[in-house]
Design a protein around this motif. Structure first.
Motif, PDB file in Angstrom:
ATOM      1  N   VAL A  31       0.836  -1.205   0.000  1.00  0.00           N
ATOM      2  CA  VAL A  31       0.000   0.000   0.000  1.00  0.00           C
ATOM      3  C   VAL A  31       0.869   1.253   0.000  1.00  0.00           C
ATOM      4  O   VAL A  31       0.517   2.260  -0.633  1.00  0.00           O
ATOM      5  CB  VAL A  31      -0.970  -0.016   1.192  1.00  0.00           C
ATOM      6  N   LEU A  32       2.011   1.210   0.669  1.00  0.00           N
ATOM      7  CA  LEU A  32       2.947   2.339   0.597  1.00  0.00           C
ATOM      8  C   LEU A  32       3.425   2.532  -0.833  1.00  0.00           C
ATOM      9  O   LEU A  32       3.526   3.672  -1.324  1.00  0.00           O
ATOM     10  CB  LEU A  32       4.142   2.083   1.518  1.00  0.00           C
ATOM     11  N   ALA A  33       3.702   1.421  -1.524  1.00  0.00           N
ATOM     12  CA  ALA A  33       4.124   1.511  -2.921  1.00  0.00           C
ATOM     13  C   ALA A  33       3.024   2.111  -3.788  1.00  0.00           C
ATOM     14  O   ALA A  33       3.289   2.910  -4.697  1.00  0.00           O
ATOM     15  CB  ALA A  33       4.496   0.124  -3.442  1.00  0.00           C
ATOM     16  N   LEU A  34       1.779   1.746  -3.507  1.00  0.00           N
ATOM     17  CA  LEU A  34       0.652   2.307  -4.253  1.00  0.00           C
ATOM     18  C   LEU A  34       0.527   3.802  -3.989  1.00  0.00           C
ATOM     19  O   LEU A  34       0.359   4.599  -4.925  1.00  0.00           O
ATOM     20  CB  LEU A  34      -0.644   1.597  -3.850  1.00  0.00           C
ATOM     21  N   LYS A  35       0.612   4.175  -2.728  1.00  0.00           N
ATOM     22  CA  LYS A  35       0.443   5.579  -2.355  1.00  0.00           C
ATOM     23  C   LYS A  35       1.540   6.453  -2.942  1.00  0.00           C
ATOM     24  O   LYS A  35       1.279   7.579  -3.402  1.00  0.00           O
ATOM     25  CB  LYS A  35       0.428   5.693  -0.829  1.00  0.00           C
ATOM     26  N   SER A  36       2.771   5.943  -2.944  1.00  0.00           N
ATOM     27  CA  SER A  36       3.922   6.736  -3.411  1.00  0.00           C
ATOM     28  C   SER A  36       4.306   6.426  -4.851  1.00  0.00           C
ATOM     29  O   SER A  36       5.259   7.008  -5.371  1.00  0.00           O
ATOM     30  CB  SER A  36       5.123   6.472  -2.504  1.00  0.00           C
ATOM     31  N   GLN A  37       3.567   5.476  -5.489  1.00  0.00           N
ATOM     32  CA  GLN A  37       3.870   5.024  -6.853  1.00  0.00           C
ATOM     33  C   GLN A  37       5.334   4.584  -6.973  1.00  0.00           C
ATOM     34  O   GLN A  37       6.059   4.969  -7.885  1.00  0.00           O
ATOM     35  CB  GLN A  37       3.536   6.112  -7.878  1.00  0.00           C
ATOM     36  N   ASN A  38       5.736   3.744  -6.035  1.00  0.00           N
ATOM     37  CA  ASN A  38       7.105   3.247  -5.951  1.00  0.00           C
ATOM     38  C   ASN A  38       7.162   1.848  -6.573  1.00  0.00           C
ATOM     39  O   ASN A  38       6.854   0.850  -5.926  1.00  0.00           O
ATOM     40  CB  ASN A  38       7.549   3.215  -4.485  1.00  0.00           C
ATOM     41  N   ASN A  39       7.555   1.795  -7.834  1.00  0.00           N
ATOM     42  CA  ASN A  39       7.588   0.516  -8.544  1.00  0.00           C
ATOM     43  C   ASN A  39       8.615  -0.446  -7.959  1.00  0.00           C
ATOM     44  O   ASN A  39       8.386  -1.668  -7.924  1.00  0.00           O
ATOM     45  CB  ASN A  39       7.895   0.743 -10.029  1.00  0.00           C
ATOM     46  N   GLU A  40       9.746   0.081  -7.516  1.00  0.00           N
ATOM     47  CA  GLU A  40      10.797  -0.776  -6.962  1.00  0.00           C
ATOM     48  C   GLU A  40      10.300  -1.480  -5.703  1.00  0.00           C
ATOM     49  O   GLU A  40      10.530  -2.685  -5.515  1.00  0.00           O
ATOM     50  CB  GLU A  40      12.034   0.056  -6.645  1.00  0.00           C
ATOM     51  N   LEU A  41       9.597  -0.744  -4.856  1.00  0.00           N
ATOM     52  CA  LEU A  41       9.059  -1.342  -3.641  1.00  0.00           C
ATOM     53  C   LEU A  41       7.995  -2.378  -3.980  1.00  0.00           C
ATOM     54  O   LEU A  41       7.933  -3.451  -3.367  1.00  0.00           O
ATOM     55  CB  LEU A  41       8.462  -0.256  -2.743  1.00  0.00           C
ATOM     56  N   ALA A  42       7.165  -2.074  -4.977  1.00  0.00           N
ATOM     57  CA  ALA A  42       6.134  -3.027  -5.397  1.00  0.00           C
ATOM     58  C   ALA A  42       6.764  -4.324  -5.888  1.00  0.00           C
ATOM     59  O   ALA A  42       6.284  -5.427  -5.562  1.00  0.00           O
ATOM     60  CB  ALA A  42       5.271  -2.407  -6.494  1.00  0.00           C
ATOM     61  N   ARG A  43       7.821  -4.213  -6.666  1.00  0.00           N
ATOM     62  CA  ARG A  43       8.497  -5.416  -7.178  1.00  0.00           C
ATOM     63  C   ARG A  43       9.112  -6.227  -6.038  1.00  0.00           C
ATOM     64  O   ARG A  43       9.135  -7.467  -6.080  1.00  0.00           O
ATOM     65  CB  ARG A  43       9.564  -5.025  -8.193  1.00  0.00           C
ATOM     66  N   SER A  44       9.611  -5.548  -5.013  1.00  0.00           N
ATOM     67  CA  SER A  44      10.217  -6.276  -3.889  1.00  0.00           C
ATOM     68  C   SER A  44       9.155  -7.077  -3.135  1.00  0.00           C
ATOM     69  O   SER A  44       9.432  -8.171  -2.636  1.00  0.00           O
ATOM     70  CB  SER A  44      10.932  -5.308  -2.941  1.00  0.00           C
ATOM     71  N   VAL A  45       7.937  -6.526  -3.049  1.00  0.00           N
ATOM     72  CA  VAL A  45       6.844  -7.259  -2.409  1.00  0.00           C
ATOM     73  C   VAL A  45       6.534  -8.525  -3.203  1.00  0.00           C
ATOM     74  O   VAL A  45       6.366  -9.612  -2.636  1.00  0.00           O
ATOM     75  CB  VAL A  45       5.586  -6.375  -2.300  1.00  0.00           C
ATOM     76  N   ILE A  46       6.472  -8.386  -4.507  1.00  0.00           N
ATOM     77  CA  ILE A  46       6.185  -9.534  -5.376  1.00  0.00           C
ATOM     78  C   ILE A  46       7.260 -10.612  -5.210  1.00  0.00           C
ATOM     79  O   ILE A  46       6.947 -11.811  -5.137  1.00  0.00           O
ATOM     80  CB  ILE A  46       6.084  -9.077  -6.844  1.00  0.00           C
ATOM     81  N   GLU A  47       8.502 -10.191  -5.112  1.00  0.00           N
ATOM     82  CA  GLU A  47       9.599 -11.148  -4.970  1.00  0.00           C
ATOM     83  C   GLU A  47       9.550 -11.870  -3.625  1.00  0.00           C
ATOM     84  O   GLU A  47       9.915 -13.049  -3.526  1.00  0.00           O
ATOM     85  CB  GLU A  47      10.939 -10.415  -5.118  1.00  0.00           C
ATOM     86  N   ARG A  48       9.095 -11.186  -2.578  1.00  0.00           N
ATOM     87  CA  ARG A  48       9.060 -11.774  -1.245  1.00  0.00           C
ATOM     88  C   ARG A  48       8.003 -12.874  -1.105  1.00  0.00           C
ATOM     89  O   ARG A  48       8.016 -13.645  -0.141  1.00  0.00           O
ATOM     90  CB  ARG A  48       8.808 -10.692  -0.190  1.00  0.00           C
TER      91      ARG A  48
END
Length: 243
Positions: A31-48
Motif C-alpha cells: 500500500v505504501l508503494a501504491l500511495k507513493s507510486q514506488n515501482n521498486e518497492l512493489a516489485r520487492s513485495v512480489i519477490e518476497r
C-alpha cells in the motif's frame, strides 16, 4: 516427552509469528508503494512472496511431523491442527499484497485522480486486525473479540466507500475508468485481507473454546458469553501461576 513436545510447539509458534511479520510487512509495503507510486518497492513485495510460500510449506511439514511422532490428543491436537488454517490465511494475505503490488505497476505512469486516503486507512485497520489476531494466537486469549468484529466492519465500510468514490470519479471523467477500477480492486483486496485476519481469530476461538463460529453469525449474547468464558480461563491460569 512432554518437555520435548512443548518445545516443538514453541518453535512452531515462533515460526508462525515470523511468517506473520513477513506477511504484514508485505501488506504495508504494497500500500505504501501504491500511495507513493514506488515501482521498486512493489516489485520487492512480489519477490518476497516466494519466501512466504516456502515458509508455509516448511511449517506444514513440521506440524505434520509433530502430529505423526507425538500423537497429540484433545486440546493439543486441536492446537496443532489449527495451525494449518492460520498459515494458510497468512499465505493468502501475502498473495493479496502481491495483487496490490501488481496493480501499482499498472499505474506507474498515471497521475492519480485523487489523493489516496481511504485505501491507506483500510490497510492500517487490516494491519491492526492481523496484529490482534496474532496476539490472540500467541496468548490463546480471545478477550478482544469485540474489537476484531468492529475492525472487520470498519474495513467493510471503507471498501464500500472506496467503491462509491471511485465510481463517481469514473462517471465524471471516462479517463478515470482504468485507475478507478484498479482502486476498486485494491479496496476489495484489503477487505479480503480483513476477512483472512478475522479467520485467524476465529481459529484461535476454536482452539480456546472447541467451537467453531463464523463471526458473521455472532450476536451480542454470544460475544458476552465468549468474553465471560475467557475471563474464567484467565482467572484459572492466574491461580495456577500463583500456586
Amino acid at each position: 516427552m512432554r518437555v520435548e513436545f512443548n518445545e516443538e510447539l514453541r518453535m512452531i509458534k515462533d515460526q508462525i509469528l515470523l511468517m506473520a511479520a513477513m506477511t504484514e510487512k508485505m501488506l504495508s509495503d504494497s500500500v505504501l508503494a501504491l500511495k507513493s507510486q514506488n515501482n521498486e518497492l512493489a516489485r520487492s513485495v512480489i519477490e518476497r512472496d516466494d519466501l512466504v510460500d516456502a515458509k508455509e510449506i516448511e511449517l506444514q511439514l513440521v506440524v505434520s511431523q509433530v502430529i505423526a511422532t507425538q500423537g497429540p490428543v484433545a486440546t493439543d491436537l486441536r492446537r496443532l491442527a489449527s495451525t494449518y488454517k492460520i498459515i494458510t490465511n497468512l499465505e493468502r494475505i501475502a498473495d493479496l499484497a502481491v495483487n496490490i503490488s501488481k496493480r501499482v505497476l499498472e499505474l506507474s505512469d498515471v497521475v492519480y485522480m485523487k489523493r489516496l486516503i481511504d485505501i491507506p486507512r483500510a490497510c492500517e485497520l487490516a494491519q491492526t486486525l492481523l496484529k490482534l489476531s496474532m496476539q490472540a494466537f500467541v496468548h490463546e486469549d480471545i478477550t478482544r473479540l469485540r474489537e476484531v468484529v468492529d475492525l472487520e466492519d470498519e474495513i467493510d465500510a471503507l471498501n464500500i466507500q472506496i467503491h462509491h468514490d471511485c465510481l463517481a470519479y469514473m462517471i465524471d471523467n471516462t479517463k478515470n475508468i482504468h485507475q478507478g477500477s484498479v482502486f476498486i480492486f485494491v479496496g476489495s483486496y484489503l477487505e479480503r485481507i480483513g476477512d483472512h485476519a478475522t479467520n485467524i481469530f476465529e481459529t484461535v476461538f476454536y482452539i480456546v473454546t472447541g467451537d467453531y463460529i463464523d463471526f458473521n453469525d455472532l450476536d451480542e449474547e454470544t460475544i458476552e458469553q465468549t468474553l465471560a468464558l475467557q475471563k474464567k480461563i484467565n482467572a484459572i491460569e492466574n491461580e495456577n501461576l500463583t500456586e
